[in-house]
Scaffold this motif. Structure first.
Motif, PDB file in Angstrom:
ATOM      1  N   GLY A   1       0.785  -1.232   0.000  1.00 28.78           N
ATOM      2  CA  GLY A   1       0.000   0.000   0.000  1.00 28.78           C
ATOM      3  C   GLY A   1       0.811   1.273   0.000  1.00 28.78           C
ATOM      4  O   GLY A   1       0.273   2.329   0.343  1.00 28.78           O
ATOM      5  N   LEU A   2       2.088   1.230  -0.386  1.00 28.67           N
ATOM      6  CA  LEU A   2       2.919   2.417  -0.456  1.00 28.67           C
ATOM      7  C   LEU A   2       3.039   2.892  -1.897  1.00 28.67           C
ATOM      8  O   LEU A   2       2.956   2.094  -2.833  1.00 28.67           O
ATOM      9  CB  LEU A   2       4.318   2.127   0.100  1.00 28.67           C
ATOM     10  CG  LEU A   2       4.429   1.898   1.605  1.00 28.67           C
ATOM     11  CD1 LEU A   2       5.799   1.340   1.949  1.00 28.67           C
ATOM     12  CD2 LEU A   2       4.179   3.175   2.373  1.00 28.67           C
ATOM     13  N   TYR A   3       3.254   4.184  -2.059  1.00 28.52           N
ATOM     14  CA  TYR A   3       3.574   4.712  -3.374  1.00 28.52           C
ATOM     15  C   TYR A   3       4.996   4.285  -3.749  1.00 28.52           C
ATOM     16  O   TYR A   3       5.848   4.103  -2.894  1.00 28.52           O
ATOM     17  CB  TYR A   3       3.485   6.237  -3.390  1.00 28.52           C
ATOM     18  CG  TYR A   3       2.074   6.775  -3.508  1.00 28.52           C
ATOM     19  CD1 TYR A   3       0.971   6.008  -3.134  1.00 28.52           C
ATOM     20  CD2 TYR A   3       1.835   8.058  -3.977  1.00 28.52           C
ATOM     21  CE1 TYR A   3      -0.306   6.514  -3.245  1.00 28.52           C
ATOM     22  CE2 TYR A   3       0.553   8.574  -4.073  1.00 28.52           C
ATOM     23  CZ  TYR A   3      -0.516   7.791  -3.702  1.00 28.52           C
ATOM     24  OH  TYR A   3      -1.790   8.293  -3.810  1.00 28.52           O
ATOM     25  N   ILE A   4       5.239   4.162  -5.047  1.00 24.27           N
ATOM     26  CA  ILE A   4       6.561   3.795  -5.541  1.00 24.27           C
ATOM     27  C   ILE A   4       7.336   5.070  -5.863  1.00 24.27           C
ATOM     28  O   ILE A   4       6.793   6.004  -6.454  1.00 24.27           O
ATOM     29  CB  ILE A   4       6.444   2.892  -6.779  1.00 24.27           C
ATOM     30  CG1 ILE A   4       5.843   1.543  -6.367  1.00 24.27           C
ATOM     31  CG2 ILE A   4       7.798   2.674  -7.431  1.00 24.27           C
ATOM     32  CD1 ILE A   4       5.660   0.587  -7.510  1.00 24.27           C
ATOM     33  N   LEU A   5       8.611   5.082  -5.473  1.00 21.71           N
ATOM     34  CA  LEU A   5       9.430   6.274  -5.669  1.00 21.71           C
ATOM     35  C   LEU A   5       9.917   6.305  -7.116  1.00 21.71           C
ATOM     36  O   LEU A   5      11.038   5.886  -7.442  1.00 21.71           O
ATOM     37  CB  LEU A   5      10.609   6.266  -4.696  1.00 21.71           C
ATOM     38  CG  LEU A   5      10.245   6.031  -3.220  1.00 21.71           C
ATOM     39  CD1 LEU A   5      11.446   6.246  -2.341  1.00 21.71           C
ATOM     40  CD2 LEU A   5       9.084   6.905  -2.781  1.00 21.71           C
ATOM     41  N   ALA A   6       9.054   6.766  -7.998  1.00 20.95           N
ATOM     42  CA  ALA A   6       9.345   6.810  -9.429  1.00 20.95           C
ATOM     43  C   ALA A   6       8.454   7.871 -10.056  1.00 20.95           C
ATOM     44  O   ALA A   6       7.617   8.494  -9.397  1.00 20.95           O
ATOM     45  CB  ALA A   6       9.102   5.443 -10.072  1.00 20.95           C
ATOM     46  N   SER A   7       8.659   8.076 -11.361  1.00 16.25           N
ATOM     47  CA  SER A   7       7.838   9.022 -12.106  1.00 16.25           C
ATOM     48  C   SER A   7       6.579   8.327 -12.616  1.00 16.25           C
ATOM     49  O   SER A   7       6.513   7.097 -12.679  1.00 16.25           O
ATOM     50  CB  SER A   7       8.625   9.607 -13.279  1.00 16.25           C
ATOM     51  OG  SER A   7       9.796  10.259 -12.828  1.00 16.25           O
ATOM     52  N   GLU A   8       5.591   9.126 -12.975  1.00 14.02           N
ATOM     53  CA  GLU A   8       4.358   8.580 -13.535  1.00 14.02           C
ATOM     54  C   GLU A   8       4.548   8.233 -15.004  1.00 14.02           C
ATOM     55  O   GLU A   8       5.318   8.900 -15.698  1.00 14.02           O
ATOM     56  CB  GLU A   8       3.220   9.598 -13.390  1.00 14.02           C
ATOM     57  CG  GLU A   8       2.817   9.858 -11.961  1.00 14.02           C
ATOM     58  CD  GLU A   8       1.644  10.810 -11.880  1.00 14.02           C
ATOM     59  OE1 GLU A   8       1.240  11.336 -12.949  1.00 14.02           O
ATOM     60  OE2 GLU A   8       1.122  11.029 -10.787  1.00 14.02           O
ATOM     61  N   PRO A   9       3.849   7.222 -15.512  1.00 13.54           N
ATOM     62  CA  PRO A   9       3.001   6.282 -14.785  1.00 13.54           C
ATOM     63  C   PRO A   9       3.798   5.049 -14.380  1.00 13.54           C
ATOM     64  O   PRO A   9       4.864   4.780 -14.912  1.00 13.54           O
ATOM     65  CB  PRO A   9       1.951   5.919 -15.836  1.00 13.54           C
ATOM     66  CG  PRO A   9       2.727   5.980 -17.115  1.00 13.54           C
ATOM     67  CD  PRO A   9       3.766   7.051 -16.972  1.00 13.54           C
ATOM     68  N   VAL A  10       3.273   4.300 -13.416  1.00  6.72           N
ATOM     69  CA  VAL A  10       3.925   3.088 -12.928  1.00  6.72           C
ATOM     70  C   VAL A  10       2.949   1.928 -13.044  1.00  6.72           C
ATOM     71  O   VAL A  10       1.824   2.004 -12.553  1.00  6.72           O
ATOM     72  CB  VAL A  10       4.380   3.251 -11.468  1.00  6.72           C
ATOM     73  CG1 VAL A  10       4.889   1.920 -10.932  1.00  6.72           C
ATOM     74  CG2 VAL A  10       5.460   4.305 -11.356  1.00  6.72           C
ATOM     75  N   LYS A  11       3.374   0.894 -13.711  1.00  6.47           N
ATOM     76  CA  LYS A  11       2.591  -0.332 -13.827  1.00  6.47           C
ATOM     77  C   LYS A  11       3.432  -1.474 -13.288  1.00  6.47           C
ATOM     78  O   LYS A  11       4.562  -1.684 -13.733  1.00  6.47           O
ATOM     79  CB  LYS A  11       2.210  -0.606 -15.283  1.00  6.47           C
ATOM     80  CG  LYS A  11       1.374  -1.867 -15.468  1.00  6.47           C
ATOM     81  CD  LYS A  11       1.021  -2.092 -16.934  1.00  6.47           C
ATOM     82  CE  LYS A  11       0.186  -3.352 -17.114  1.00  6.47           C
ATOM     83  NZ  LYS A  11      -0.142  -3.591 -18.536  1.00  6.47           N
ATOM     84  N   ILE A  12       2.866  -2.216 -12.339  1.00  6.43           N
ATOM     85  CA  ILE A  12       3.644  -3.265 -11.695  1.00  6.43           C
ATOM     86  C   ILE A  12       2.706  -4.414 -11.328  1.00  6.43           C
ATOM     87  O   ILE A  12       1.563  -4.179 -10.898  1.00  6.43           O
ATOM     88  CB  ILE A  12       4.361  -2.713 -10.437  1.00  6.43           C
ATOM     89  CG1 ILE A  12       5.372  -3.719  -9.897  1.00  6.43           C
ATOM     90  CG2 ILE A  12       3.384  -2.300  -9.364  1.00  6.43           C
ATOM     91  CD1 ILE A  12       6.297  -3.114  -8.865  1.00  6.43           C
ATOM     92  N   PRO A  13       3.137  -5.647 -11.516  1.00  6.54           N
ATOM     93  CA  PRO A  13       2.265  -6.779 -11.159  1.00  6.54           C
ATOM     94  C   PRO A  13       2.273  -7.033  -9.659  1.00  6.54           C
ATOM     95  O   PRO A  13       3.200  -6.643  -8.937  1.00  6.54           O
ATOM     96  CB  PRO A  13       2.881  -7.954 -11.934  1.00  6.54           C
ATOM     97  CG  PRO A  13       4.303  -7.575 -12.108  1.00  6.54           C
ATOM     98  CD  PRO A  13       4.363  -6.078 -12.202  1.00  6.54           C
TER      99      PRO A  13
END
Length: 836
Positions: free
Chosen positions: A486-498
Motif C-alpha cells: 500500500g505504499l507509493y513507488i518512488l518513481a515518475s508517472e506512470p507506474v505499472k507493476i504486477p
C-alpha cells in the motif's frame, strides 16, 4: 524492530484488559524476536533481510505520530508476505485517500499530540478496577477531541466534490461512525486540569481541605521565619527545609541551635535537620490536612473512573480507529515526502495466457492514457532505491541544518564580540559545509528505468562491477513490496507493476562458517530453496548467477537455472551475471531479454544507467589500455581473446552506439514534440485571445458609436427645440409690433401711400385666407395619415405629414424646408372641400 503476533490488530482489546501488560511486554518481545529469528530461515524471510526491507519499514513507521502507530505500522509492513491482492488494492486506496486528505486539509492529520501509552494505561487501570490518574484522564480527552477533529476534517474534504467523497470512502467507513462522548469530555475537564492535577472545583471538600493546607503552610512559614530571625548564633547558618512533608530548619555549622527541637537527620556536609518543638503540632495538623486532600482527590478520581468505565468499550474503539488512521497517514506522508507515484497494481490472468487488471478497475484511472502503447509487464520510469534516496535527503537536511547553526553562531559572536579567532575557524567550517551542500545537491541519486515487455519472463543484466546491477535488483524488489503493502513507488508517472505473491532474492555473499558452506554452495542452497517455493506469481532476483566456481561450469549451470525459471519457475526473473554465455539465451528463447549497465569509457566509471535490449560487453582490456598498461600486454591479451570475441565486442559497441543514438534522437524528438505541443497550445491560446479581442473591440466600437449617436440626437433635439421656440417667440413679437404700429398709424390719421399699399396687401391676403377657409373642413379627434395636410396653430401655418408614431402620439410634419416633430394634439387635420 520485528513484531510478530497472533493478534489481528496492533491494539488488541485483550492486551488492554490486563493491568500487567506493561510488565510482560519485555518477555513477549523476547519471544517475538526468537520467532523472528526462526522465521528468517525461510527463503522469503531471508529475501526480505537481503533487500533490507526492515530499514524501509522503520523509515515508513517514523512518519507515524504515536508510539502505537509506529509499532502497528512496522508490524503491518513486516506482514507483506501474507497480503492478498484484494488487500493490497484496499491498502493502496487507503493511502491514496490519505494523500488527498493531507493535500486538502493542509496537514491537519497530526497525531503527534496524542499519548497513546497514557491512553492504554488508562484503559488498563479502569478495566482492572484501579483508579485512573489525572494525566491518563487528560490523555483520554485528547483522544476524543482528536477523533472529533478528524471527523470534521474528513467531512469538510468530502464536501469538495463527488469524486472526493468516493475517494475518501476507505477512510470514512469507521472513523465517521465513531461516537465521541462530549459529556465525558466535559466531566473530565471539569475535574482534571491540563497538567493532570485535580481541580479545586472537583468537590467542596477538596476546596476546603486545600484552603486549610494553605493556611497551615502559611503559619508554619511565619513560625520558622520568626525562629530563624531570633537566632543569635552567627557561626551557624539556618534555612527552612522539609523532610517527609514536615517543615523543619536546616542548620549548618559547629554550634548548636538556640531552640528546642527534634533532630530528624544530620550529616557533616548536609547539616542537621531540626524540627522545632513549637512546630510539631502545626506539622501534625498539616499532615492530617494533606491526607484529607489526598482522600478527596481520590474520591473525585474514583467517581471519574466510574464514568470512564461506562464508555470503556467506546474508548477502545476510538483508540483502535485512531491507530489505524495513523498507520494509513504514515504511509501517505512517506509517499508524499519522497515524491512517490501511485502504482497501477494488476493481477496477471494466467488462464488465457494474458495479463488483465482487476475486475473492479485500477486504483486510479490515469494510467492507461499515460502508458506507452506497447504492452508492458513492468513499467517503472525513473525509479529510485528508497534507502539511497532517504540517505541522501537526510544527509542534505543534516548539512543544511549545520550550515544554519554555524551561521547563527557566527552572527551571535559578532553581536557580542566573542573570540574573533574562533569566528574565523567557524567561517572556514561554514564555507566547507556550504560546499558540501552544493555537492549533495549536485550528486543526487541517479534513477533507473525499468521497462520489461509483456512477453519477457527472464531479464539478464550484465555489466561491470559497481555499475549498479545489484542496486537495480533491490530497487525492483523493494518497489514490488512497497506496492503490495500500500505504499507509493518512488518513481515518475506512470507506474505499472504486477502483484507478486512473494519476492525471492539471492543477493550478496551467502558464505556460512557454521554450516561449512562456501560462497558457491551458499548461493546454490538459497537458489534451490527459491526454485522449490517460487510460483507463477513470484518475483525472483538473482545476483551474479553462476558465479563462485569454474566459469564454464558456472555459465552452464546459470543457463540451466534461468531456463528452468523461464519455463515454470516464476512470473518474472531478474538476474545479473558476468558470464557472456547467458547473453545468448535471448536469441534462442523469446522469454529472455538482455540489458546492461552503461559504462563511461572516457571517465572510466559507470553511469548507473540501464541500456535495454543490449548485452553488456567486457571492458577489461580497453580499461587496461587506458590506464597505461603496456601495449604488448594489451595486444597479447586481445590475441588470446580471439577475433571472435573482438568481433562480438565490436558488434556490441555498435549496438550500444546505435542504442545511444536512438535514445538521443528519441529524446530530441520527444523534446521537439513537447515544444510543438506547447507552441500549438500557445497558438490556440493566441488565436482565442485575438478572436476575443476582436469581438471585444467590435462590441466596444458599437457601444461607443451608439453612445455618440444618442448624444448627437439629444443635442440636435435640444438645438431644434431651442430654434423652434426662438422662431415662434420672434414671430409673436413681430406680430405684436405690427399690431402696435397699425394702431399708432390709425390714431395719427390718413395713411401714407406705402401704408395704404401694405394694408391692401394684408386685405388681399386676408381675403385669400378667408376664401381658402371656405374650402377647408377642420377635423378634430382623428389621426392623420402620411401625406395629409394639417394645420399647426403655433406656427399659424399649414404643413404636410411625413411620419406618424402612434405609440408616442407624435407626428413629424414638414412646413417648407423645416421639419418638425409635434404631438398629435398640436395639429389639426384639414381636407379640401368638394366644390359644387
Amino acid at each position: 524492530m520485528l513484531r510478530l503476533s497472533a493478534n489481528p490488530s496492533p491494539f488488541h482489546p485483550s492486551s488492554l484488559l490486563s493491568p500487567s501488560a506493561s510488565l510482560v511486554r519485555p518477555r513477549r518481545l523476547l519471544r517475538l524476536r526468537a520467532l523472528a529469528v526462526a522465521a528468517s530461515a525461510s527463503p522469503s524471510a531471508r529475501s526480505l533481510r537481503l533487500l533490507e526491507w526492515g530499514k524501509v519499514c522503520r523509515a515508513v513507521a517514523s512518519f507515524a505520530g504515536t508510539a502505537h502507530g509506529r509499532e502497528a505500522t512496522e508490524k503491518q509492513l513486516w506482514g507483506v508476505e501474507d497480503v492478498s491482492y484484494e488487500h493490497s488494492r484496499r491498502l493502496l486506496r487507503e493511502t491514496e485517500a490519505a494523500v488527498r486528505l493531507l493535500g486538502s486539509s493542509g496537514g491537519s492529520l497530526d497525531f503527534s499530540g496524542l499519548d497513546t501509552v497514557a491512553v492504554e494505561s488508562a484503559i488498563n487501570r479502569v478495566s482492572g478496577g484501579s483508579v485512573i490518574k489525572g494525566q491518563e484522564a487528560m490523555a483520554v480527552v485528547s483522544l476524543m477531541l482528536l477523533v472529533e477533529s478528524l471527523q470534521g476534517t474528513i467531512k469538510a474534504a468530502m464536501k469538495q466534490g463527488e469524486d472526493s467523497r468516493d475517494l475518501l470512502m476507505p477512510l470514512t467507513e469507521t472513523i465517521l461512525d465513531a461516537v465521541v462522548s462530549k459529556s465525558l469530555v466535559k466531566s473530565i475537564q471539569d475535574i482534571i486540569d491540563d497538567d493532570g492535577s485535580v481541580k479545586d472545583t472537583a468537590s467542596p471538600e477538596l476546596r476546603r481541605y486545600r484552603d486549610q493546607v494553605q493556611v497551615l503552610e502559611s503559619r508554619l512559614c511565619q513560625l520558622m521565619d520568626k525562629l530563624i530571625r531570633n537566632a543569635d548564633n552567627e557561626a551557624s547558618l539556618s534555612e527552612v527545609s522539609s523532610v517527609n512533608g514536615r517543615c523543619c530548619i536546616k542548620m549548618t555549622g559547629n554550634k548548636s541551635s538556640n531552640f528546642d527541637g527534634l533532630l530528624l537527620s544530620s550529616g557533616s556536609d548536609a547539616g542537621s535537620m531540626i524540627e522545632p518543638i513549637v512546630a510539631i503540632p502545626l506539622n501534625d495538623e498539616l499532615q492530617g490536612a494533606r491526607a484529607l486532600v489526598a482522600r478527596a482527590e481520590l474520591d473525585a478520581l474514583s467517581k471519574l473512573t466510574d464514568k470512564i468505565l461506562l464508555e470503556l468499550d467506546n474508548i477502545q474503539i476510538l483508540m483502535q480507529e485512531t491507530i489505524t488512521l495513523d498507520k494509513v497517514t504514515a504511509r501517505a506522508k512517506y509517499s508524499i515526502a519522497y515524491d512517490g507515484t501511485l502504482p497501477d497494481l494488476y493481477l496477471p490472468n494466467f488462464e488465457h495466457g494474458t495479463i488483465d487488471t482487476a475486475k473492479d478497475g485500477p486504483v486510479s484511472t490515469t494510467f492507461s492514457d499515460q502508458l506507452p502503447k506497447r504492452s508492458w509487464k513492468l513499467f517503472i520510469p525513473n525509479a529510485y532505491h528508497p534507502l539511497l534516496l532517504q540517505q541522501h535527503q537526510e544527509n542534505l537536511r543534516r548539512t543544511k541544518k549545520d550550515v544554519a547553526s554555524a551561521t547563527s553562531e557566527i552572527r551571535r559572536r559578532r553581536i557580542y564580540g566573542q573570540d574573533i579567532a574562533e569566528e574565523d575557524q567557524l567561517a572556514a567550517d561554514l564555507d566547507f559545509m556550504k560546499i558540501r551542500v552544493s555537492e549533495l545537491e549536485r550528486n543526487h541519486p541517479i534513477p533507473v528505468d525499468f521497462m520489461i515487455a509483456e512477453e519477457t519472463t527472464v531479464l539478464v543484466i550484465t555489466g561491470p562491477n559497481t555499475g549498479g546491477k545489484t542496486i537495480s535488483l533491490k530497487t525492483v524488489g523493494l518497489a514490488s513490496l512497497m506496492a503490495k503493502i500500500g505504499l507509493y513507488i518512488l518513481a515518475s508517472e506512470p507506474v505499472k507493476i504486477p502483484w507478486f505473491d512473494a519476492v525471492y532474492a539471492d543477493i550478496g555473499d551467502e558464505q556460512s562458517l557454521t554450516q561449512s558452506l562456501s560462497t558457491f554452495s551458499g548461493h546454490l542452497k538459497q537458489i534451490g530453496a527459491i526454485r522449490a517455493q517460487s510460483t507463477s506469481q513470484s518475483l525472483v532476483l538473482l545476483d551474479e548467477v553462476g558465479a563462485g566456481t569454474n566459469p564454464l561450469e558456472g555459465a552452464a549451470l546459470g543457463m540451466s537455472l534461468l531456463e528452468s525459471f523461464a519455463e515454470a519457475g516464476s512470473f518474472l526473473t531478474l538476474a545479473t551475471t558476468h558470464h557472456g554465455e547467458l547473453k545468448t539465451l535471448k536469441y534462442s528463447n523469446d522469454s529472455f531479454e538482455n540489458a546492461c549497465v552503461e559504462f563511461d569509457e572516457e571517465n572510466l566509471k559507470p553511469t548507473f544507467r540501464i541500456l535495454w535490449g543490449i548485452p553488456g560487453r567486457s571492458n577489461a582490456i580497453n580499461i587496461a589500455e587506458r590506464l597505461g598498461l603496456s601495449l604488448d600486454i594489451v595486444e597479447s591479451a586481445r590475441q588470446l581473446l580471439g577475433t571472435a570475441g573482438a568481433e562480438i565486442n565490436a558488434l556490441i559497441m555498435d549496438m550500444e552506439k546505435f542504442k545511444q543514438d536512438y535514445h538521443e534522437q528519441l529524446q530530441q524528438a520527444q523534446h521537439y514534440l513537447m515544444q510543438s505541443k506547447e507552441l500549438h497550445n500557445n497558438l490556440e491560446v493566441a488565436q482565442k485571445n485575438i478572436v476575443d479581442h476582436t469581438t471585444a473591440q467590435r462590441k466596444r466600437k458599437s457601444r461607443v458609436v451608439s453612445e455618440y449617436a444618442v448624444m448627437a440626437r439629444s443635442i440636435i433635439h435640444k438645438k431644434f427645440q431651442l430654434f423652434r421656440e426662438s422662431a415662434i417667440a420672434q414671430r409673436v413679437v413681430e406680430e405684436e409690433k405690427a399690431a402696435e404700429k397699425a394702431k399708432l398709424e390709425r390714431v395719427k390719421g390718413p395713411e401714407p401711400s406705402s401704408t395704404s399699399s401694405l394694408k391692401k396687401t394684408q386685405i388681399t391676403n386676408s381675403s385669400m385666407a378667408t376664401k381658402a377657409s371656405d374650402n377647408i373642413i377642420d377635423e378634430d379627434g382623428g389621426i392623420p395619415e402620411v401625406g395629409d395636410l394639417v394645420y399647426v396653430p403655433k406656427l399659424k401655418n399649414q404643413a404636410t405629414v411625413v411620419k406618424i408614431d402612434p405609440s408616442k402620439n407624435e407626428v413629424q410634419v414638414q412646413a417648407g424646408m423645416m421639419k418638425l416633430k409635434l404631438k398629435l394634439k398640436d395639429v389639426k387635420i384639414q381636407k379640401q372641400r368638394t366644390s359644387r
